[in-house]
Write a protein that holds these residues in place. Structure first.
Motif, PDB file in Angstrom:
ATOM      1  N   ALA A 249       0.821  -1.213   0.000  1.00  8.02           N
ATOM      2  CA  ALA A 249       0.000   0.000   0.000  1.00  8.02           C
ATOM      3  C   ALA A 249       0.848   1.253   0.000  1.00  8.02           C
ATOM      4  N   GLY A 250       1.987   1.214   0.682  1.00  6.68           N
ATOM      5  CA  GLY A 250       2.850   2.387   0.749  1.00  6.68           C
ATOM      6  C   GLY A 250       3.479   2.766  -0.579  1.00  6.68           C
ATOM      7  N   ALA A 251       3.512   1.818  -1.538  1.00  4.92           N
ATOM      8  CA  ALA A 251       4.117   2.122  -2.836  1.00  4.92           C
ATOM      9  C   ALA A 251       3.371   3.229  -3.562  1.00  4.92           C
ATOM     10  N   TRP A 252       2.072   3.323  -3.314  1.00  4.27           N
ATOM     11  CA  TRP A 252       1.271   4.291  -4.066  1.00  4.27           C
ATOM     12  C   TRP A 252       1.560   5.725  -3.640  1.00  4.27           C
ATOM     13  N   ARG A 253       2.186   5.918  -2.489  1.00  3.04           N
ATOM     14  CA  ARG A 253       2.554   7.273  -2.085  1.00  3.04           C
ATOM     15  C   ARG A 253       3.634   7.859  -2.988  1.00  3.04           C
ATOM     16  N   GLU A 254       4.410   6.989  -3.637  1.00  8.02           N
ATOM     17  CA  GLU A 254       5.480   7.448  -4.523  1.00  8.02           C
ATOM     18  C   GLU A 254       5.100   7.356  -5.996  1.00  8.02           C
ATOM     19  N   CYS A 255       3.863   6.974  -6.267  1.00  6.48           N
ATOM     20  CA  CYS A 255       3.433   6.748  -7.645  1.00  6.48           C
ATOM     21  C   CYS A 255       3.109   8.075  -8.335  1.00  6.48           C
ATOM     22  N   ARG A 256       3.582   8.213  -9.571  1.00  6.04           N
ATOM     23  CA  ARG A 256       3.274   9.382 -10.394  1.00  6.04           C
ATOM     24  C   ARG A 256       2.140   9.104 -11.380  1.00  6.04           C
ATOM     25  N   GLY A 257       1.676   7.858 -11.420  1.00  3.57           N
ATOM     26  CA  GLY A 257       0.601   7.481 -12.330  1.00  3.57           C
ATOM     27  C   GLY A 257       0.797   6.061 -12.807  1.00  3.57           C
ATOM     28  N   ALA A 258      -0.298   5.360 -13.062  1.00  2.00           N
ATOM     29  CA  ALA A 258      -0.208   3.975 -13.530  1.00  2.00           C
ATOM     30  C   ALA A 258      -1.408   3.644 -14.394  1.00  2.00           C
ATOM     31  N   ALA A 259      -1.164   2.822 -15.408  1.00  2.00           N
ATOM     32  CA  ALA A 259      -2.225   2.289 -16.258  1.00  2.00           C
ATOM     33  C   ALA A 259      -2.413   0.817 -15.933  1.00  2.00           C
ATOM     34  N   LEU A 260      -3.657   0.381 -15.923  1.00  2.27           N
ATOM     35  CA  LEU A 260      -4.001  -1.011 -15.633  1.00  2.27           C
ATOM     36  C   LEU A 260      -4.600  -1.639 -16.886  1.00  2.27           C
ATOM     37  N   THR A 261      -4.089  -2.790 -17.284  1.00  2.00           N
ATOM     38  CA  THR A 261      -4.610  -3.498 -18.451  1.00  2.00           C
ATOM     39  C   THR A 261      -5.715  -4.447 -18.003  1.00  2.00           C
ATOM     40  N   VAL A 262      -6.938  -4.183 -18.449  1.00  2.00           N
ATOM     41  CA  VAL A 262      -8.127  -4.883 -17.963  1.00  2.00           C
ATOM     42  C   VAL A 262      -8.869  -5.514 -19.139  1.00  2.00           C
ATOM     43  N   ALA A 263      -9.168  -6.816 -19.017  1.00  2.00           N
ATOM     44  CA  ALA A 263      -9.916  -7.510 -20.061  1.00  2.00           C
ATOM     45  C   ALA A 263     -11.412  -7.573 -19.753  1.00  2.00           C
ATOM     46  N   ARG A 264     -11.748  -7.552 -18.468  1.00  2.00           N
ATOM     47  CA  ARG A 264     -13.171  -7.548 -18.075  1.00  2.00           C
ATOM     48  C   ARG A 264     -13.280  -6.854 -16.722  1.00  2.00           C
ATOM     49  N   LEU A 265     -14.283  -5.980 -16.608  1.00  2.00           N
ATOM     50  CA  LEU A 265     -14.476  -5.225 -15.373  1.00  2.00           C
ATOM     51  C   LEU A 265     -15.926  -5.377 -14.939  1.00  2.00           C
ATOM     52  N   GLU A 266     -16.160  -6.376 -14.064  1.00  2.00           N
ATOM     53  CA  GLU A 266     -17.516  -6.566 -13.542  1.00  2.00           C
ATOM     54  C   GLU A 266     -17.769  -5.621 -12.375  1.00  2.00           C
ATOM     55  N   SER A 267     -16.754  -5.398 -11.586  1.00  2.00           N
ATOM     56  CA  SER A 267     -16.739  -4.413 -10.509  1.00  2.00           C
ATOM     57  C   SER A 267     -15.283  -4.274 -10.111  1.00  2.00           C
ATOM     58  N   TRP A 268     -14.958  -3.288  -9.268  1.00  2.00           N
ATOM     59  CA  TRP A 268     -13.564  -3.159  -8.842  1.00  2.00           C
ATOM     60  C   TRP A 268     -13.161  -4.294  -7.911  1.00  2.00           C
TER      61      TRP A 268
END
Length: 496
Positions: A249-268
């Motif tokens: 979880a702490g990694a996201w404090r240093e994140c400048r942005g990310a893309a997620l490759t998704v094939a199906r999104l029924e819900s998060w």
């Protein structure tokens, strides 16, 4: 270390103190996508020295080449707006490769005129026939006249250029390395000229965004798997859902942005990646929102079209829902590809959907498996679905110009009034619409262009340069009609 074209121009390898990079990829892009090269392309199309037999089509290509040159010049002068620069680069590469006997280029892809990069024989034939890489072969030979070199092959798109450079350098002093070379070592060992290389090295560089692409010049580490992340440094990434969930979880404090490759999104809580694995991303979204303080601002979604059992209607609904949130926004649409099984028995189901994998004889460098399954789009339907969604969303959604690392960076607050991939181009000769000289608004994001009324040309030119106050100098009715037209065309993000 020699980096062949065609690779993401926004990335650079992290080098040791004694390493030297010969960036042939940057040389290739600069040669073909510079303002001078684009101006020359435009002249060639306009004067009939290049292109087909249809004068109107040639004039259109000339118009878009001039627009790409102007966008490149404006972005270079002002800084920022990587999307405009990348779209101009994509236009330059597409036009430059249009007449090549072997390769067709895009901003983030290469296609063989005959065959596929999954077949080694097709790659070698394309390398022998292409007319695009001669200057890079000569430049590389001059830059590395002797001594051992490492040729970095990270993706299949680099294969034709890698074969050309291997021959130019002399394969006996070249060591092959990089992710693709390592993954396909055995096939390359049996394929000339790669088989004549001095050897293979399992090493692959870590990557970071180049200073000119990282926003503020800060080194930003590039992360494709959770194992690539390192604490204590800014990072950006393009990740499968399960890899995103594997980050602390702490990694996201240093994140400048990310893309997620998704094939199906029924819900998060149920997000399916290209490999068919389901992942609960709710904790990732919470951590990213806590780090950024905004709903979904750090994350974007690359939506794959054509996954097993996923209809065009479902994909359309998902894409539309990602336009306005809540949560991460849509980054772009890509065709689904079923990852090849590699060694061992190949799974005969994807996310519970039964499928049949179809063999592809002659594909000695496989990346994807052809397949069929119930409720699954065939290639024609998949292409049509992507085309329809791009047509619907292209002018209203801020989609990525391609799969470039720098695109994953979270956008700064606020939205530019003028689309940075659009510009005004004055034509001296006959226009592409056959109505004589005039000025046109050209949008590289949507691939559209329209003629401007002469009285409005000075207004729109100033608007495109950032002078929004110019709208106050025309009547309310004219302002409303003009801004509505510009918003409809996707060259303004909001009306004034």
């Amino acid at each position: 270390m020699v980096l062949p074209p065609l690779f993401d121009p926004s990335l650079e390898p992290e080098l040791g103190p004694d390493d030297e990079l010969i960036d042939v990829n940057a040389h290739f892009v600069a040669r073909l996508a510079g303002t001078g090269a684009l101006a020359a392309l435009a002249d060639d199309y306009a004067l009939g020295r290049r292109g087909g037999s249809d004068p109107a089509e040639n004039r259109t290509r000339a118009l878009f080449a001039r627009a790409a040159a102007r966008v490149t010049a404006l972005v270079t002068a002002r800084g920022g707006h990587a999307a405009g620069r990348l779209r101009a680069m994509g236009m330059a590469l597409r036009l430059a490769g249009e007449a090549d006997p072997a390769l067709r280029l895009a901003a983030d892809d290469v296609e063989l005129v005959d065959g596929t990069t999954e077949c080694g024989a097709d790659v070698v034939l394309a390398a022998q026939r292409t007319e695009l890489l001669g200057p890079e072969a000569r430049w590389t030979r001059a830059a590395a006249p002797d001594g051992r070199v490492h040729l970095v092959i990270e993706t299949d798109q680099q294969l034709p250029a890698a074969a050309v450079l291997l021959e130019a350098l002399g394969p006996g002093r070249v060591v092959l390395c990089g992710r693709f070379a390592t993954a396909h070592r055995e096939a390359l060992r049996a394929l000339a000229p790669f088989s004549a290389a001095a050897g293979f090295d399992d090493w692959a560089p870590a990557w970071r965004l180049g200073e000119e692409w990282s926003g503020d010049g800060t080194p930003v580490r590039w992360v494709r798997r959770a194992a690539d992340w390192r604490a204590g440094a800014p990072w950006a990434g393009w990740l499968a859902p399960d890899e995103a969930a594997a980050l602390p979880a702490g990694a996201w404090r240093e994140c400048r942005g990310a893309a997620l490759t998704v094939a199906r999104l029924e819900s998060w809580a149920e997000v399916t990646g290209a490999d068919g694995r389901r992942t609960d991303l709710r904790a990732v979204l919470d951590a990213a929102d806590a780090a950024d303080g905004a709903d979904g601002a750090l994350l974007r979604v690359e939506l794959l079209v054509g996954a097993p059992g996923v209809s065009a209607e479902e994909t359309t609904g998902t894409a539309r829902s990602l336009l306005s949130g809540p949560g991460p926004r849509l980054a772009g649409l890509s065709p689904f590809r079923l990852p090849t099984a590699g060694g061992g028995a190949a799974p005969q189901a994807w996310n519970g959907v039964p499928l049949i994998r179809h063999p592809a004889p002659g594909h000695d460098l496989p990346r994807w498996d052809r397949f069929s399954g119930p409720g699954t789009l065939d290639e024609t339907a998949r292409t049509a679905a992507i085309g329809a969604l791009n047509a619907e969303l292209g002018a209203v959604a801020d989609l990525f110009p391609g799969r470039f690392a720098c695109c994953a960076l979270a956008a700064p607050d606020g939205t530019a009034v003028w689309e940075p991939s659009a510009t005004v181009v004055a034509g001296e000769g006959p226009g592409p619409d056959g109505q004589g000289p005039g000025s046109f608004v050209v949008n590289l994001r949507t691939g559209s262009a329209f003629r401007l009324h002469p009285k409005l040309t000075p207004v729109v030119e100033r608007l495109s340069s950032g002078d929004t106050a110019v709208l106050d100098r025309i009547s309310d009715g004219a302002r409303r009609k003009l801004t509505d037209r510009l918003v409809q065309a996707g060259v303004m993000r909001r009306s004034q």
